[in-house]
Write a protein that holds these residues in place. Structure first.
Motif, PDB file in Angstrom:
ATOM      1  N   THR A 140       0.697  -1.136   0.205  1.00  0.00           N
ATOM      2  CA  THR A 140       0.093  -0.063   0.014  1.00  0.00           C
ATOM      3  C   THR A 140       1.002   0.997   0.144  1.00  0.00           C
ATOM      4  O   THR A 140       1.734   1.299   0.856  1.00  0.00           O
ATOM      5  N   PRO A 141       0.671   2.096  -0.839  1.00  0.00           N
ATOM      6  CA  PRO A 141       1.363   3.337  -1.041  1.00  0.00           C
ATOM      7  C   PRO A 141       1.145   4.370   0.190  1.00  0.00           C
ATOM      8  O   PRO A 141      -0.427   4.250   0.697  1.00  0.00           O
ATOM      9  N   ARG A 142       1.950   4.709   1.193  1.00  0.00           N
ATOM     10  CA  ARG A 142       1.450   5.860   2.170  1.00  0.00           C
ATOM     11  C   ARG A 142       2.274   6.941   2.051  1.00  0.00           C
ATOM     12  O   ARG A 142       3.451   7.258   1.748  1.00  0.00           O
ATOM     13  N   ALA A 143       1.271   8.170   2.077  1.00  0.00           N
ATOM     14  CA  ALA A 143       1.985   9.456   1.753  1.00  0.00           C
ATOM     15  C   ALA A 143       2.336  10.204   3.062  1.00  0.00           C
ATOM     16  O   ALA A 143       1.627   9.773   4.197  1.00  0.00           O
ATOM     17  N   PHE A 144       3.582  10.828   3.011  1.00  0.00           N
ATOM     18  CA  PHE A 144       3.901  11.494   4.197  1.00  0.00           C
ATOM     19  C   PHE A 144       4.089  12.805   3.811  1.00  0.00           C
ATOM     20  O   PHE A 144       4.564  13.194   2.565  1.00  0.00           O
ATOM     21  N   GLN A 145       3.794  14.077   4.921  1.00  0.00           N
ATOM     22  CA  GLN A 145       4.010  15.236   4.387  1.00  0.00           C
ATOM     23  C   GLN A 145       5.366  15.624   5.074  1.00  0.00           C
ATOM     24  O   GLN A 145       5.759  15.282   6.310  1.00  0.00           O
ATOM     25  N   VAL A 146       6.337  16.378   4.085  1.00  0.00           N
ATOM     26  CA  VAL A 146       7.380  16.715   4.860  1.00  0.00           C
ATOM     27  C   VAL A 146       7.459  18.032   5.519  1.00  0.00           C
ATOM     28  O   VAL A 146       7.012  19.039   5.208  1.00  0.00           O
ATOM     29  N   ARG A 147       7.667  17.479   7.039  1.00  0.00           N
ATOM     30  CA  ARG A 147       7.582  18.813   7.852  1.00  0.00           C
ATOM     31  C   ARG A 147       8.799  19.660   8.089  1.00  0.00           C
ATOM     32  O   ARG A 147       8.971  20.636   8.809  1.00  0.00           O
ATOM     33  N   GLY A 148       9.836  18.932   7.760  1.00  0.00           N
ATOM     34  CA  GLY A 148      11.048  19.833   7.824  1.00  0.00           C
ATOM     35  C   GLY A 148      12.267  18.934   7.225  1.00  0.00           C
ATOM     36  O   GLY A 148      12.351  17.832   6.980  1.00  0.00           O
ATOM     37  N   VAL A 149      13.399  19.611   6.957  1.00  0.00           N
ATOM     38  CA  VAL A 149      14.624  18.947   6.608  1.00  0.00           C
ATOM     39  C   VAL A 149      15.690  18.995   7.699  1.00  0.00           C
ATOM     40  O   VAL A 149      15.705  20.405   8.267  1.00  0.00           O
ATOM     41  N   LEU A 150      16.271  18.148   7.938  1.00  0.00           N
ATOM     42  CA  LEU A 150      17.233  18.165   9.060  1.00  0.00           C
ATOM     43  C   LEU A 150      18.375  19.039   8.646  1.00  0.00           C
ATOM     44  O   LEU A 150      18.613  18.938   7.498  1.00  0.00           O
ATOM     45  N   SER A 151      19.080  19.588   9.631  1.00  0.00           N
ATOM     46  CA  SER A 151      20.131  20.480   9.327  1.00  0.00           C
ATOM     47  C   SER A 151      21.298  20.023   8.654  1.00  0.00           C
ATOM     48  O   SER A 151      21.774  18.877   8.853  1.00  0.00           O
ATOM     49  N   PRO A 152      21.664  20.840   7.373  1.00  0.00           N
ATOM     50  CA  PRO A 152      22.835  20.160   6.718  1.00  0.00           C
ATOM     51  C   PRO A 152      24.020  20.185   7.289  1.00  0.00           C
ATOM     52  O   PRO A 152      24.988  19.415   7.130  1.00  0.00           O
TER      53      PRO A 152
END
Lengths: 104, 378
Positions: B152-164
């Motif tokens: 089953t495909p599961r969609a997630f919303q990106v809440r943030g990008v971890l610090s580079p």
């Protein structure tokens, strides 16, 4: 006419100064990057991380400290590790010394 | 004193003129020598920087990790094991870690999926590492779809990008809520990937680990100290492999330098003979040859070391980093902290400048000790 030794000393002074500057810059950069290093320490602590993300191709190279004895030979019995990074990441400490806890 | 200095300066002038007369051969030697110093210095700086950074940041990793093994492989560990571990005297806290790997067929990359205990990630949302964000062109608000264990495909919303800045640790991380990790991988409640154990007294960690293995023989405790030693060995190994790759170049240089320094050419022997016939003393001939060797080795040392510094700490080691990455699709952008000082430079100086200068002096000393007519005739 300028003597050759004068030119050589001028060159030597320049490169010694440049190396000194590089070492000085290295010190300053270490100091400047302390906040980032502290941030990395916090990330490790908060997320309870165990390994550096150096090579993500196989689990024994992504998490060398957590890999089991067989992960490098996972494909089939007697299969040799075929991941290139497997040849540059040695077996972890606990694999080389055995599973049991060892006195330091 | 001033006379001596003047004399040495004249000798240096003479040495430089002498080197310039054979400029083709000497420039080639200087090029190869500088390249060799560059390679040695790059490997030294690169591994030193990674080793120090690993030691520094991994000192905060869990004190003790307990994995369950089944048929020699890492298996999921039941929460009931945590209860038994809490009964061991000296254990202050036991918590379960929930993590696994996800292969993203779209970019052919492996991700490490993790449910952090101390970071609250809402359900159906993820925080992603900078490596993934770069590879999948993600930013805050984007949607990331994973295929669950049942297809089953599961969609997630990106809440943030971890610090580079923490990319060396988090480039491939996907953080999501524990419930999402369980749904994605089909993990039952009460099962964890492994357990982390905190011990009251750090000196008792090894004893606690021994007790754990006695109490739960199908587990494997991993000490923080073992993690540290694993990385130390890993970087020493890498340095060794890189150096063995370059050992061919090193041997070629040694033969070249030996040929240049030890096997004095007929022309050089004639030069020594003429100098001696003109009244130069053995000591002066040796000083002249010392200056020749010092000019070549010092120039190569400084040029090679400076180029290595620029390569590793300014350009982020583009020639060495691929050796680490292998087949990895996702890899961190190295931001190497220059943990180097005079000590590392002194080691490099000792191993590159001293042998060459010594190799120049010895054969000259043998030739310079002979009578001028003997040297010129031989």
């Amino acid at each position: 006419m300028v003597r050759k030794s004068t030119l050589f000393f001028a060159f030597l002074t320049t490169v010694v100064l440049a190396l000194g500057l590089a070492l000085g810059e290295a010190r300053l950069r270490v100091r400047g990057e302390l906040p980032y290093l502290r941030q990395e320490v916090m990330v490790v602590k908060t997320l309870q991380l165990t390994d550096l993300c150096l090579a993500t191709e196989a689990r024994h190279t992504r998490h060398p400290s957590q890999a089991d004895w067989h992960s490098a030979f996972q494909s089939h019995p007697a299969a040799l590790d075929h991941f290139p990074s497997g040849s540059i990441i040695p077996p972890p400490e606990n694999v080389r010394r055995g599973y049991g806890p060892q006195a330091p | 004193m001033a006379r001596r200095l003047h004399k040495q300066r004249y000798l240096l002038d003479f040495a430089l003129s002498s080197l310039w007369r054979r400029k083709g051969k000497n420039l080639a030697l200087l090029g190869v020598y500088s390249l060799l110093v560059f390679v040695l210095a790059s490997v030294l700086f690169f591994t030193q920087a990674l080793k120090r950074e690993a030691a520094l940041v991994l000192a905060a990793s869990p004190e003790l990790i307990v994995q369950k093994l089944a048929a020699g492989r890492h298996d999921l560990i039941p929460a009931a094991y945590a209860e038994r571990l809490r009964e061991i005297r000296g254990v202050s806290r036991v918590s379960g870690r929930l993590w696994g790997y996800y292969y993203d067929a779209r970019v052919r990359a492996n991700y490490t999926v993790m449910a952090p205990e101390e970071v609250a990630v809402p359900e159906q949302a993820v925080l992603v590492g900078a490596g993934i964000a770069r590879g999948r062109h993600l930013s805050r608000g984007s949607t990331l779809t994973f295929q669950g264990y049942d297809g089953t495909p599961r969609a997630f919303q990106v809440r943030g990008v971890l610090s580079p800045e923490s990319e060396l640790l988090t480039a491939d991380l996907v953080l999501m809520a524990a419930a999402d990790v369980r749904r994605l991988f089909g993990l039952a409640e009460g099962l964890y990937t492994d357990l982390t154990v905190a011990v009251n007294n750090p000196r008792e960690v090894a004893t606690v680990a021994a007790k754990i293995q006695e109490l739960l023989p199908d587990t494997r405790p991993i000490l923080r100290d073992e993690i540290r030693r694993t990385y130390e060995a890993a970087f020493d190994w890498r340095a060794g492999i890189l150096l063995s790759v370059f050992s061919g170049a090193l041997l070629a240089f040694l033969i070249f330098a030996w040929d240049k320094a030890a096997g004095l050419s007929a022309e050089e022997r004639r030069e020594i003979g003429i100098l001696k016939a003109m009244g130069w003393e053995t000591g002066e001939v040796l000083q002249l040859k010392f200056w020749e060797g010092a000019v070549v080795s010092l120039t190569a040392f400084f040029m090679g070391t400076l180029a290595a510094y620029l390569h590793v700490f300014v350009a982020a080691a583009p020639l060495l980093a691929p050796v680490l990455q292998g087949w990895s699709v996702l890899y961190p952008r190295f931001r190497l902290t220059p943990f180097i000082g005079l000590f590392e430079v002194a080691i490099l100086f000792f191993f590159t400048v001293v042998p060459y200068t010594a190799a120049t002096i010895v054969p000259t000393w043998r030739a310079a000790g002979l009578e001028p007519d003997q040297v010129m005739r031989s």
